[in-house]
Design a protein around this motif. Structure first.
Motif, PDB file in Angstrom:
ATOM      1  N   LEU A 158     -49.506   3.555   6.503  1.00 59.67           N
ATOM      2  CA  LEU A 158     -48.704   3.036   7.310  1.00 59.67           C
ATOM      3  C   LEU A 158     -49.458   1.873   8.032  1.00 59.67           C
ATOM      4  O   LEU A 158     -48.754   1.091   8.420  1.00 59.67           O
ATOM      5  CB  LEU A 158     -48.454   4.107   8.510  1.00 59.67           C
ATOM      6  CG  LEU A 158     -47.346   5.339   8.197  1.00 59.67           C
ATOM      7  CD1 LEU A 158     -47.243   6.138   9.333  1.00 59.67           C
ATOM      8  CD2 LEU A 158     -46.193   4.618   7.745  1.00 59.67           C
ATOM      9  N   LEU A 176     -44.848   8.411   1.034  1.00 60.10           N
ATOM     10  CA  LEU A 176     -44.942   9.070   2.180  1.00 60.10           C
ATOM     11  C   LEU A 176     -44.255  10.433   1.979  1.00 60.10           C
ATOM     12  O   LEU A 176     -44.827  11.427   2.746  1.00 60.10           O
ATOM     13  CB  LEU A 176     -44.507   8.076   3.350  1.00 60.10           C
ATOM     14  CG  LEU A 176     -44.943   6.686   3.432  1.00 60.10           C
ATOM     15  CD1 LEU A 176     -44.092   5.969   4.402  1.00 60.10           C
ATOM     16  CD2 LEU A 176     -46.417   6.706   3.654  1.00 60.10           C
ATOM     17  N   ALA A 194     -51.449  13.904   5.756  1.00 59.97           N
ATOM     18  CA  ALA A 194     -51.239  12.855   6.989  1.00 59.97           C
ATOM     19  C   ALA A 194     -52.218  12.028   7.184  1.00 59.97           C
ATOM     20  O   ALA A 194     -51.845  10.988   7.622  1.00 59.97           O
ATOM     21  CB  ALA A 194     -51.091  14.230   8.390  1.00 59.97           C
ATOM     22  N   ILE A 211     -49.195   9.819  13.591  1.00 62.43           N
ATOM     23  CA  ILE A 211     -47.996   9.132  12.922  1.00 62.43           C
ATOM     24  C   ILE A 211     -46.704   8.758  13.744  1.00 62.43           C
ATOM     25  O   ILE A 211     -46.424   7.918  13.654  1.00 62.43           O
ATOM     26  CB  ILE A 211     -47.620  10.179  11.678  1.00 62.43           C
ATOM     27  CG1 ILE A 211     -48.754  10.255  10.651  1.00 62.43           C
ATOM     28  CG2 ILE A 211     -46.498   9.438  10.857  1.00 62.43           C
ATOM     29  CD1 ILE A 211     -48.526  11.284   9.629  1.00 62.43           C
ATOM     30  N   GLN A 212     -46.497  10.011  14.395  1.00 58.88           N
ATOM     31  CA  GLN A 212     -45.390   9.528  15.425  1.00 58.88           C
ATOM     32  C   GLN A 212     -45.485   8.449  16.162  1.00 58.88           C
ATOM     33  O   GLN A 212     -44.750   7.373  16.480  1.00 58.88           O
ATOM     34  CB  GLN A 212     -44.929  10.901  15.982  1.00 58.88           C
ATOM     35  CG  GLN A 212     -43.478  10.790  16.771  1.00 58.88           C
ATOM     36  CD  GLN A 212     -43.808  10.333  18.268  1.00 58.88           C
ATOM     37  OE1 GLN A 212     -44.888   9.856  18.837  1.00 58.88           O
ATOM     38  NE2 GLN A 212     -42.414   9.872  18.772  1.00 58.88           N
ATOM     39  N   ILE A 218     -51.160   9.060   4.771  1.00 60.92           N
ATOM     40  CA  ILE A 218     -49.863   8.574   5.251  1.00 60.92           C
ATOM     41  C   ILE A 218     -50.754   7.628   6.582  1.00 60.92           C
ATOM     42  O   ILE A 218     -49.956   6.388   6.479  1.00 60.92           O
ATOM     43  CB  ILE A 218     -48.924   9.465   5.999  1.00 60.92           C
ATOM     44  CG1 ILE A 218     -48.353  10.408   4.713  1.00 60.92           C
ATOM     45  CG2 ILE A 218     -48.184   8.533   6.756  1.00 60.92           C
ATOM     46  CD1 ILE A 218     -47.511  11.537   5.095  1.00 60.92           C
ATOM     47  N   LEU A 219     -51.510   7.923   7.208  1.00 64.80           N
ATOM     48  CA  LEU A 219     -51.902   6.957   8.283  1.00 64.80           C
ATOM     49  C   LEU A 219     -52.518   5.750   7.613  1.00 64.80           C
ATOM     50  O   LEU A 219     -52.474   4.825   8.055  1.00 64.80           O
ATOM     51  CB  LEU A 219     -53.048   7.694   9.120  1.00 64.80           C
ATOM     52  CG  LEU A 219     -52.481   8.812  10.205  1.00 64.80           C
ATOM     53  CD1 LEU A 219     -53.499   9.665  10.714  1.00 64.80           C
ATOM     54  CD2 LEU A 219     -51.644   7.871  11.386  1.00 64.80           C
ATOM     55  N   CYS A 227     -40.808  12.841  12.026  1.00 67.57           N
ATOM     56  CA  CYS A 227     -41.681  12.784  13.065  1.00 67.57           C
ATOM     57  C   CYS A 227     -40.824  12.765  14.260  1.00 67.57           C
ATOM     58  O   CYS A 227     -41.629  13.112  15.428  1.00 67.57           O
ATOM     59  CB  CYS A 227     -42.586  11.710  12.880  1.00 67.57           C
ATOM     60  SG  CYS A 227     -43.795  11.996  11.768  1.00 67.57           S
TER      61      CYS A 227
END
Ligand code: SF4
Length: 700
Positions: free
Chosen positions: A313, A535, A306, A226-227, A309-310, A254
């Motif tokens: 995003l 998110l 997570a 994610i970062q 979220i991926l 992140c």
């Protein structure tokens, strides 16, 4: 006359379509149904062994009552009437003496035929609050992560070709053959593949990028992906700006979670993390397929968050070739309160459920395995004295199995409904012979597809009965018959009622299809409090959980307990092999023939240091105890990791030893007392420290 009957394979949860070839009442053959959208004519080795399973001489054919001491291996055949009378009598006796909380109803892995809903219905109308399922360790963690983030469970769309596929902790080739086939076809058509797996599997060998993380570090890896995607500006800004909330909070959260910062945790080189992130985020559309490995950690819900979220995003939600909303046909959903009658359980009794006060997610209604064991052994918070077990070999599947065994030994009464005399059944007072999938009419709802299909009864072994029929028989004896249907078919009609169908009609149709809905949110928004992809989860915040995923080192891991790494230097993980479903199938010749022994996978460098050779009997040990498995040397895993076979028992070794259930059983090594997951209460089942050494010659 030869007849072909359309049905569904029930050897695992996938729900592949099958064709049963009947000559009169005799099954000649079972083959994959070429018209099935799931398996398209294929069968895996377990499905192909269906007839061996059905006709195995070890199948339980009559109800049995224990003779002599518990676990002594001596049984007497009894009638169904006597068996059900005995179970019902003990349920009522224990309820009267210890309250309804003194009973526990336990079910095993999903069979697809609403059998879990039947069991919950019985518990609810009986006024008993403790029902246990495998939910905290299988599939439901991923469902929760998805629901919390965007309010639906996405299904991959392989019809429009994906440009990239990320497979994370999923052994699709051996456990979800339909999706594996779709995936391989997409790869053959040019989709790029990213695989995240501590093993170099055949799929990993085909991947453009393979990440080999430390088992148990998935959440940290997810955060570093994610970062990277945020940092490198690979975010789908159009989707995120229009449809997501919490992006700025996520970005700030992140900061500092770069691949470099987390490399010591994940063991993955930063350039590999960046390559995977770039491929998944920039090749559009893309699919992210996650598997059971995600579920086996206290971090499971936050890891699933997570991953969710991926998906968001990268703008892969609701798009063709990405992941869509699966709209199932309009039948009664398996978790419907109309089926399980949860409103019949008085609120003050519901409050007495084990774990009701543990602060788990408010949508959790089950009792946790470790809490059941504690209640039996330590009477904390109250005594549990009777268990009814439906298709669960919990001596093999519950954490810290030595304690689970002590708990079963201590119960006043144990009833087990199963197909074979398992180690768990061998401790029962009464055993009820359950029907296999070929002996039961059912409506099957496969978990990964928006469809339902028919399962048809084509055989009868001994006096076996379906779980639904067993529960109906119990309900009648408990004075609760009014809450159950007169026949199984009436119950199936009830499930199909919203679709305006009766089971007899459905039998002819075979399949009811739903559909994939693309960009459903443009009309209705997302089913979250904000109507957007969260998110930053407002529900988790309101309930007192981490609203953004936080990686915290777990006990008995290198970063959580560095002081233990001298004594226990290796990391233990496990995975399912294609021949078996959990603890099932060890007595089936064709399956056992392909995987005869419990094996521990060890890297050759590690084996050499430990003086272990291929085939050596090898001890694996944690603070809970030790087991022994046969060494198999492989460079497909990291030298710091060992891969331990899961759920082994030895049907050939006899009931008096409980089939040596504790000799090679990985759950002799797992713990039930380290802190479990705050959201679902899941214990740590993989990724913990262990030591390995060669067994002494002649040792047991
Ligand atoms: S994947 Fe499961 S449902 Fe499909 S054939 Fe194999 S055992 Fe049967």
């Amino acid at each position: 006359m030869v007849q072909i009957v359309k049905s569904a394979c029930g050897m695992c949860q996938t729900g592949c379509g099958i064709l049963v070839q009947l000559d009169g009442a005799r099954i000649q053959k079972i083959s994959g149904d070429p018209d099935s959208p799931i398996n398209k004519g294929r069968l895996c080795p377990k499905g192909a062994a269906s007839l061996e399973f059905l006709n195995h001489p070890g199948r339980l054919k009559n109800p049995l009552k224990r003779q002599g001491p518990r676990g002594g291996g001596s049984w007497k055949e009894i009638s169904w009437d006597e068996a059900l009378d005995t179970v019902a009598e003990n349920l009522l006796k224990t309820k009267a003496a210890f309250g309804p909380e003194g009973l526990v109803f336990i079910r095993g892995s999903f069979k697809g035929a609403y059998e879990g809903a039947h069991l919950a219905r019985l518990a609810n109308v009986l006024g008993a609050p403790n029902v246990a399922s495998m939910a905290p360790v299988c599939y439901i963690p991923r469902v929760n992560g998805n629901q919390l983030t965007y309010g639906f469970e996405p299904v991959p769309d392989y019809a429009f070709p994906p440009a990239a596929i990320l497979v994370w902790g999923a052994n699709l080739a051996e456990t979800r053959i339909g999706e594996h086939q779709d995936l391989m076809e997409a790869v053959d058509r040019g989709a790029e593949l990213v695989v995240i797996d501590p093993r170099r599997t055949p799929l990993a060998e085909r991947a453009a990028v393979w990440l080999q993380p430390r088992p148990g570090s998935d959440l940290a890896l997810g955060l570093s992906l994610i970062q990277t995607i945020i940092e490198e500006e690979w975010v789908d800004r159009v989707f995120v700006d229009r449809w997501c909330t919490g992006f700025e909070e996520l970005k700030a959260h992140c900061r500092g979670l770069s691949p470099e910062a987390l490399e010591s945790v994940t063991w993955v080189k930063p350039d590999r993390v960046r390559a995977a992130a770039k491929l998944y985020a920039t090749a559009k559309p893309a699919i992210l397929q996650a598997g059971n490995a995600i579920d086996h950690s206290p971090h499971n819900v936050q890891t699933a968050r997570a991953l969710a979220i991926l998906r968001a995003l990268t703008g892969n939600l609701g798009v063709p070739g990405g992941e869509a909303l699966g709209v199932p046909p309009e039948i009664l959903p398996m978790g419907s309160p109309l089926f399980d009658l949860r409103e019949k359980l008085p609120a003050e009794i519901r409050d007495k459920r084990l774990n009701a006060r543990d602060g788990l997610l408010p949508n959790i209604f089950y009792a946790l395995p470790q809490s059941i064991v504690r209640a039996v052994l330590e009477e904390d918070p109250y005594p549990v004295r009777l268990a009814y077990v439906q298709g669960c070999n919990l001596l093999l599947t519950y954490p810290h199995a030595g304690r689970a065994c002590q708990a079963l030994q201590k119960l006043d009464f144990l009833a087990v409904a199963d197909l074979f005399l398992t180690p768990t059944a061998a401790l029962a007072d009464v055993i009820l012979p359950a029907a296999s999938y070929l002996e039961v009419d059912a409506v099957i709802a496969p978990p990964y597809y928006p469809m339902v299909q028919v399962q048809q009864k084509v055989a009868q072994v001994g006096e076996s009965r379906s779980d639904a029929a067993i529960i109906r028989g119990l309900a009648q004896r408990l004075g609760l018959g009014e809450f159950f249907w007169e026949s199984e078919e009436e119950g199936l009609d009830f499930i199909l009622e919203p679709a305006g169908l009766r089971f007899q009609e459905f039998r002819q149709m075979g399949v009811l299809s739903g559909h994939r809905s693309f960009r459903h949110y443009e009309k209705q928004g997302f089913a979250t409090p904000s109507g957007k992809v969260e998110l930053f989860s407002s529900r988790l915040r309101d309930w007192g959980f981490d609203p953004l995923p936080v990686y915290r080192p777990l006990p008995e891991t290198p970063d959580g307990s560095p002081e233990l790494t001298g004594e226990y230097p290796l990391i233990l993980t496990s995975w399912k092999v294609g021949a078996f479903r959990h603890s099932g199938g060890r007595q089936i010749e064709s399956l056992r023939g392909s995987h005869a022994e419990a094996v521990v996978w060890i890297h050759p460098e590690t084996a050499e240091k430990l003086g272990i050779a291929e085939g050596d009997r090898t001890v694996i040990e944690t603070a809970r105890g030790w087991i022994a498995q046969q060494a198999r040397l492989t460079d497909k895993i990291d030298p710091r990791v060992v891969g331990v076979d899961y759920a082994w028992w030895f049907p050939e070794r006899g009931a008096e030893s409980l089939f040596d259930w504790d000799q090679a059983n990985v759950n002799m090594l797992t713990d039930d007392r380290n802190p479990s997951g705050s959201e679902l209460g899941t214990p740590q089942l993989r990724g913990f420290l262990c030591r390995v050494y060669k067994a002494e010659e002649g040792s047991a």
